[in-house]
Structures are given as C-alpha cells and as structure tokens.
Scaffold this motif. Structure first.
Motif, PDB file in Angstrom:
ATOM      1  N   SER A 153      83.081  41.879  32.880  1.00 33.82           N
ATOM      2  CA  SER A 153      84.176  42.842  33.047  1.00 33.82           C
ATOM      3  C   SER A 153      85.376  42.763  31.930  1.00 33.82           C
ATOM      4  CB  SER A 153      85.041  42.186  34.291  1.00 33.82           C
ATOM      5  OG  SER A 153      86.228  42.847  34.445  1.00 33.82           O
ATOM      6  N   GLU A 154      86.072  43.711  31.751  1.00 30.24           N
ATOM      7  CA  GLU A 154      86.938  43.635  30.634  1.00 30.24           C
ATOM      8  C   GLU A 154      88.179  43.312  31.307  1.00 30.24           C
ATOM      9  OE1 GLU A 154      86.854  46.549  27.811  1.00 30.24           O
ATOM     10  OE2 GLU A 154      84.825  47.053  27.899  1.00 30.24           O
ATOM     11  N   GLU A 155      88.495  43.221  32.569  1.00 33.99           N
ATOM     12  CA  GLU A 155      89.465  43.043  33.277  1.00 33.99           C
ATOM     13  C   GLU A 155      89.338  41.530  34.031  1.00 33.99           C
ATOM     14  OE1 GLU A 155      92.166  45.501  33.425  1.00 33.99           O
ATOM     15  OE2 GLU A 155      90.781  46.625  32.150  1.00 33.99           O
ATOM     16  N   GLU A 156      90.622  41.144  34.581  1.00 38.23           N
ATOM     17  CA  GLU A 156      90.489  39.922  35.366  1.00 38.23           C
ATOM     18  C   GLU A 156      89.393  39.846  36.552  1.00 38.23           C
ATOM     19  OE1 GLU A 156      91.525  36.895  35.409  1.00 38.23           O
ATOM     20  OE2 GLU A 156      91.439  36.092  37.366  1.00 38.23           O
ATOM     21  N   GLN A 157      89.376  41.244  37.172  1.00 35.75           N
ATOM     22  CA  GLN A 157      88.321  41.531  38.324  1.00 35.75           C
ATOM     23  C   GLN A 157      87.481  42.760  37.510  1.00 35.75           C
ATOM     24  OE1 GLN A 157      90.531  41.908  41.926  1.00 35.75           O
ATOM     25  NE2 GLN A 157      91.227  40.084  41.689  1.00 35.75           N
ATOM     26  N   CYS A 158      86.292  42.828  38.098  1.00 35.23           N
ATOM     27  CA  CYS A 158      85.512  44.038  37.667  1.00 35.23           C
ATOM     28  C   CYS A 158      85.765  45.160  38.567  1.00 35.23           C
ATOM     29  CB  CYS A 158      83.999  43.502  37.835  1.00 35.23           C
ATOM     30  SG  CYS A 158      83.243  43.430  39.372  1.00 35.23           S
ATOM     31  N   ARG A 159      85.180  46.286  37.844  1.00 37.47           N
ATOM     32  CA  ARG A 159      85.376  47.386  38.310  1.00 37.47           C
ATOM     33  C   ARG A 159      85.117  47.626  40.029  1.00 37.47           C
ATOM     34  NH1 ARG A 159      82.304  51.744  34.533  1.00 37.47           N
ATOM     35  NH2 ARG A 159      81.020  50.131  34.452  1.00 37.47           N
ATOM     36  N   ILE A 160      83.763  46.852  40.448  1.00 39.27           N
ATOM     37  CA  ILE A 160      83.223  47.114  41.576  1.00 39.27           C
ATOM     38  C   ILE A 160      84.274  46.236  42.570  1.00 39.27           C
ATOM     39  CG2 ILE A 160      81.450  46.295  43.215  1.00 39.27           C
ATOM     40  CD1 ILE A 160      79.738  46.808  40.634  1.00 39.27           C
ATOM     41  N   CYS A 161      84.593  45.094  42.033  1.00 36.10           N
ATOM     42  CA  CYS A 161      85.594  44.243  43.107  1.00 36.10           C
ATOM     43  C   CYS A 161      86.886  44.865  43.225  1.00 36.10           C
ATOM     44  CB  CYS A 161      85.749  42.654  42.408  1.00 36.10           C
ATOM     45  SG  CYS A 161      84.425  41.725  42.660  1.00 36.10           S
ATOM     46  N   ARG A 162      87.136  45.852  42.242  1.00 33.96           N
ATOM     47  CA  ARG A 162      88.702  46.349  42.291  1.00 33.96           C
ATOM     48  C   ARG A 162      88.567  47.745  43.223  1.00 33.96           C
ATOM     49  NH1 ARG A 162      88.685  46.101  36.694  1.00 33.96           N
ATOM     50  NH2 ARG A 162      88.634  48.342  36.627  1.00 33.96           N
ATOM     51  N   ASP A 163      87.405  48.177  43.518  1.00 33.15           N
ATOM     52  CA  ASP A 163      87.219  49.396  44.057  1.00 33.15           C
ATOM     53  C   ASP A 163      87.285  49.451  45.587  1.00 33.15           C
ATOM     54  OD1 ASP A 163      86.229  51.963  45.016  1.00 33.15           O
ATOM     55  OD2 ASP A 163      84.652  51.976  43.699  1.00 33.15           O
ATOM     56  N   PRO A 164      88.272  50.013  46.195  1.00 31.85           N
ATOM     57  CA  PRO A 164      88.542  49.670  47.442  1.00 31.85           C
ATOM     58  C   PRO A 164      87.598  50.403  48.525  1.00 31.85           C
ATOM     59  CG  PRO A 164      90.094  51.080  46.780  1.00 31.85           C
ATOM     60  CD  PRO A 164      89.197  50.874  45.709  1.00 31.85           C
ATOM     61  N   ARG A 165      86.809  51.297  47.792  1.00 29.00           N
ATOM     62  CA  ARG A 165      85.768  51.937  48.820  1.00 29.00           C
ATOM     63  C   ARG A 165      84.662  51.384  48.811  1.00 29.00           C
ATOM     64  NH1 ARG A 165      85.582  56.913  44.668  1.00 29.00           N
ATOM     65  NH2 ARG A 165      85.562  55.037  43.244  1.00 29.00           N
ATOM     66  N   ARG A 166      84.229  50.097  48.146  1.00 31.40           N
ATOM     67  CA  ARG A 166      83.048  49.357  48.255  1.00 31.40           C
ATOM     68  C   ARG A 166      83.237  48.371  49.630  1.00 31.40           C
ATOM     69  NH1 ARG A 166      79.388  50.242  43.860  1.00 31.40           N
ATOM     70  NH2 ARG A 166      78.278  48.594  44.800  1.00 31.40           N
ATOM     71  N   ASP A 167      82.323  48.394  50.304  1.00 28.89           N
ATOM     72  CA  ASP A 167      81.958  47.907  51.626  1.00 28.89           C
ATOM     73  C   ASP A 167      82.183  46.194  51.420  1.00 28.89           C
ATOM     74  OD1 ASP A 167      81.528  46.579  54.054  1.00 28.89           O
ATOM     75  OD2 ASP A 167      79.615  47.671  54.209  1.00 28.89           O
ATOM     76  N   PRO A 168      83.200  45.541  51.855  1.00 30.58           N
ATOM     77  CA  PRO A 168      83.309  44.235  51.742  1.00 30.58           C
ATOM     78  C   PRO A 168      82.706  43.286  52.666  1.00 30.58           C
ATOM     79  CG  PRO A 168      85.161  45.019  52.962  1.00 30.58           C
ATOM     80  CD  PRO A 168      84.477  46.043  52.496  1.00 30.58           C
ATOM     81  N   THR A 169      81.728  44.206  53.665  1.00 28.00           N
ATOM     82  CA  THR A 169      81.190  43.207  54.490  1.00 28.00           C
ATOM     83  C   THR A 169      79.694  43.140  54.157  1.00 28.00           C
ATOM     84  OG1 THR A 169      80.079  45.128  55.717  1.00 28.00           O
ATOM     85  CG2 THR A 169      82.168  44.322  56.497  1.00 28.00           C
ATOM     86  N   VAL A 170      79.090  43.378  53.098  1.00 27.29           N
ATOM     87  CA  VAL A 170      77.878  43.207  52.566  1.00 27.29           C
ATOM     88  C   VAL A 170      78.045  42.741  51.174  1.00 27.29           C
ATOM     89  CG1 VAL A 170      75.686  44.021  52.327  1.00 27.29           C
ATOM     90  CG2 VAL A 170      77.113  45.202  53.872  1.00 27.29           C
ATOM     91  N   LEU A 171      77.369  41.611  50.865  1.00 21.55           N
ATOM     92  CA  LEU A 171      77.397  40.930  49.523  1.00 21.55           C
ATOM     93  C   LEU A 171      75.950  40.828  49.099  1.00 21.55           C
ATOM     94  CD1 LEU A 171      79.779  39.784  48.234  1.00 21.55           C
ATOM     95  CD2 LEU A 171      78.998  37.611  49.063  1.00 21.55           C
ATOM     96  N   CYS A 172      75.857  41.564  47.942  1.00 23.58           N
ATOM     97  CA  CYS A 172      74.642  41.267  47.471  1.00 23.58           C
ATOM     98  C   CYS A 172      74.410  40.371  46.167  1.00 23.58           C
ATOM     99  CB  CYS A 172      74.001  42.745  46.730  1.00 23.58           C
ATOM    100  SG  CYS A 172      72.464  42.819  45.879  1.00 23.58           S
ATOM    101  N   VAL A 173      73.605  39.114  46.306  1.00 23.83           N
ATOM    102  CA  VAL A 173      73.312  38.245  45.200  1.00 23.83           C
ATOM    103  C   VAL A 173      72.560  38.295  44.357  1.00 23.83           C
ATOM    104  CG1 VAL A 173      73.153  35.671  44.888  1.00 23.83           C
ATOM    105  CG2 VAL A 173      74.228  36.507  47.003  1.00 23.83           C
ATOM    106  N   VAL A 174      72.826  38.420  43.040  1.00 24.47           N
ATOM    107  CA  VAL A 174      71.975  38.892  42.051  1.00 24.47           C
ATOM    108  C   VAL A 174      71.904  37.634  40.881  1.00 24.47           C
ATOM    109  CG1 VAL A 174      72.020  41.280  42.356  1.00 24.47           C
ATOM    110  CG2 VAL A 174      73.627  40.052  40.647  1.00 24.47           C
TER     111      VAL A 174
END
Lengths: 198, 198
Positions: free
Chosen positions: A63-84
C-alpha cells in the motif's frame, strides 16, 4: 572483463530473480545505449517504490497509504477473510472478481528449509483480527504446494479453537486443461473432491 | 491492477530486453521485499553508468575515459584494425586472447528494416583512421547474420579503393559441435572454405 561500472551494473542486474549472467549482460548493454532519460526513470522508480510502498497496517498488503485500498473500501465484506502468502496472490484473486471480502497477507509460507517458521510470517497478527467476532469465515488461500499446504495445516490447527469457519480453496483439474496431462496428485484430488453433476 | 508506483516499476522493468510481463512482475515483487540498500545500489549504478560511461573518441568502444583501455595501450598493434558491431563483440574477442590489434566499434549493423543505414553507424569515422597508412589490415568481424553480412559487404566495397587489406572472419563448423546439427548454410561455408589437411 568489462570497464568497472559496466561490470558493477551487470553484477547488480544478475542479482535479480530470473536474470542470469547472459541476460544481465544483455540488459546492461541495452542500458548503455539507451536514452539517459529512460535509465533515469527506471532508477527513480526503484527509489520511489522503496520510499513510497509500505505495507497495510491491517492486512499487510502492499500500500502507498497507512491502510491499503481494500481495507479502506467500506463495500468489502468484513466477515470473510482470505489468507494469502503474498501481495501477488491478492492481485491474482482480485482479478477473478469472485471475492468480495478482505485479505490477510502472511508475507510467505512456512518453509523450515529456508528458515521460515510461523514467527517469520504475519501469523500472530491474524489473531487480533478474529477477536471481535466480525469475521465468520477464514479462507486459507495459500499456494497448493508443500510450503503452502504446511502453512494452511498450521493455521487450521491454530484456528480450531476459535468460533470461525475455516475453509480451503478447492483442488482439482485446471479449467481448460487436458485430463491426461494432469499430474496424479491433482487428478487424485479431483476425484476426491468430485461434485454431483447437475 | 497494482498500486500506482508498483505498476510503474513493473512497466519500466518490462521495457528491458528479454524481460516479459511475468518476469517484470517477479522482479518487482522481489524488489518490494528486498533490502532498501540493495535497491538503492542498483538505482545508483544505473545512474552512474550513464554518467561515467562514455564512448572512446577513437574507436567508439565503451570507456570511462576519453580514450578506451585498448586505444591507450601502446602494446596493441596499430597496424591491424578489427571492425565489430558492438562493445560486447570487443569483449568476446578480447576473451579469446587471439587478437592484439585495435578495434573500431560501429554501434550496430546495417538493417534497413530497423531504419539503420550506414549514416546511423560509425562508418564515416572509420576512414580518417585509415588515412595515414598505419593500418595495413582491416578485419571485418561483424555478426554472421543477414545484417552483419550486409554491413561487411558495404564496408568491403567502401574500402576497396584504399591501400588496405580487408579480411573477414572464417565461417565454418563451430568447434565442439556436431556436423549433423550444423545448418546447411554453415555446412556449405565449411565446404567452400575447406583447408588442406596437415
């Protein structure tokens, strides 16, 4: 063999992954004759990438920010976490447009032969993310190889005590592939994981 | 797909010869996780090479000085001049330790398809070097391919009027190779250029 700084350049290029001595030479000769502005741009972006690219404080994605684009995106479902394992896996999964949840980037896989154990990965940092019960499913999307499997097994055991569903990506035949060319492990998994035909 | 500056880096790396999109990605990810000092060193050497590396004012070989090592070396035979396409050819010939003369680096070969004619090469600069009669032999050591042959033919014609011997490198079977694997042109040349057995 080469003039001092040319040899230095060949040496530095030869340290990059997948760049052998012959390719390093070829790239160096190309750069010698290239427009100085082009070479400058490459040098600048190398410095910039190390200055600007950080890792997301939540998921450790690039990320170029403190938090990445995906973590900042409120539309992303916070109940499912994909570990890569790596950032590139995030990009590969994003490309499918199948996954709407969030990520956790381990920074590699368990590999005793390379001296990488759970402590060298962002495994400890995963637990606080599961503490408040928001996450209901953890998808383990490590690579389908020895290290990836070992990491998934380790995580499965670690998460067993928590109130969270743990899943793995399906193994099977790659779409568009030929059955006869599939290796026996893949073919075996494809049998074991067979679905009822619709 | 990637965070801005990461994509910039992948793009810049992808412009290097022999680095496809996949390799560019792989190198970029490697650099993201590499020690900043290592990346800095690569960036510095890129800038340094463009600042310090010049072309020899006599033979157009790569050099950190006004004149290259070979032109500065009084032990090199000034009567034999070897004409090559590129700096890497100088290095290859130097490695053989067979040649004690001096060089003239054209900077490429005639290739109409790439818009490279005699004027784009250091051909004009060759003539003054032959003016005072010191050079008695010019060895044309261009590549044994279409462009190299065209360049050698052009130079042969140009030098015909001068009091200088013009020679070409021998064509034939590569040492250590198998006759059956030689292409027909090479094999044909090997017949045409056959020597009497000792």
């Amino acid at each position: 063999m080469y003039e001092g700084v040319v040899q230095d350049l060949i040496d530095e290029l030869g340290r990059l992954p997948g760049v052998g001595p012959k390719s390093a030479q070829r790239i160096a000769f190309h750069l010698l004759q290239a427009d100085p502005a082009d070479v400058r741009r490459l040098a600048d972006v190398l410095i910039e990438v190390k200055q600007r690219v950080k890792f997301c404080s939540i998921c450790f994605n690039v990320s170029e920010e403190e938090q990445c684009r995906i973590c900042r995106d409120p539309r992303r479902d916070p109940t499912v976490l994909c570990v890569v394992e790596e950032y590139k896996d995030v990009v590969a999964i994003e490309r499918t447009r199948e996954f709407k949840g969030r990520y956790h980037v381990l920074g590699g896989a368990i590999s005793p032969i390379d001296g990488i154990g759970p402590d060298q990965l962002r495994i400890r940092e995963l637990l606080p993310r599961l503490a408040d019960g928001t996450v209901v499913e953890v998808i383990l999307a490590t690579d389908p190889n020895l290290e990836g499997e070992a990491t998934a097994t380790y995580l499965t055991r670690m998460l067993r005590t928590l109130e969270v569903r743990v899943s793995r990506l399906a193994s099977g035949l790659p779409v568009g592939g030929d059955l006869e060319y599939a290796d026996e492990v893949t073919l075996g998994r494809a049998f074991a994981g067979r679905r009822s035909a619709e």
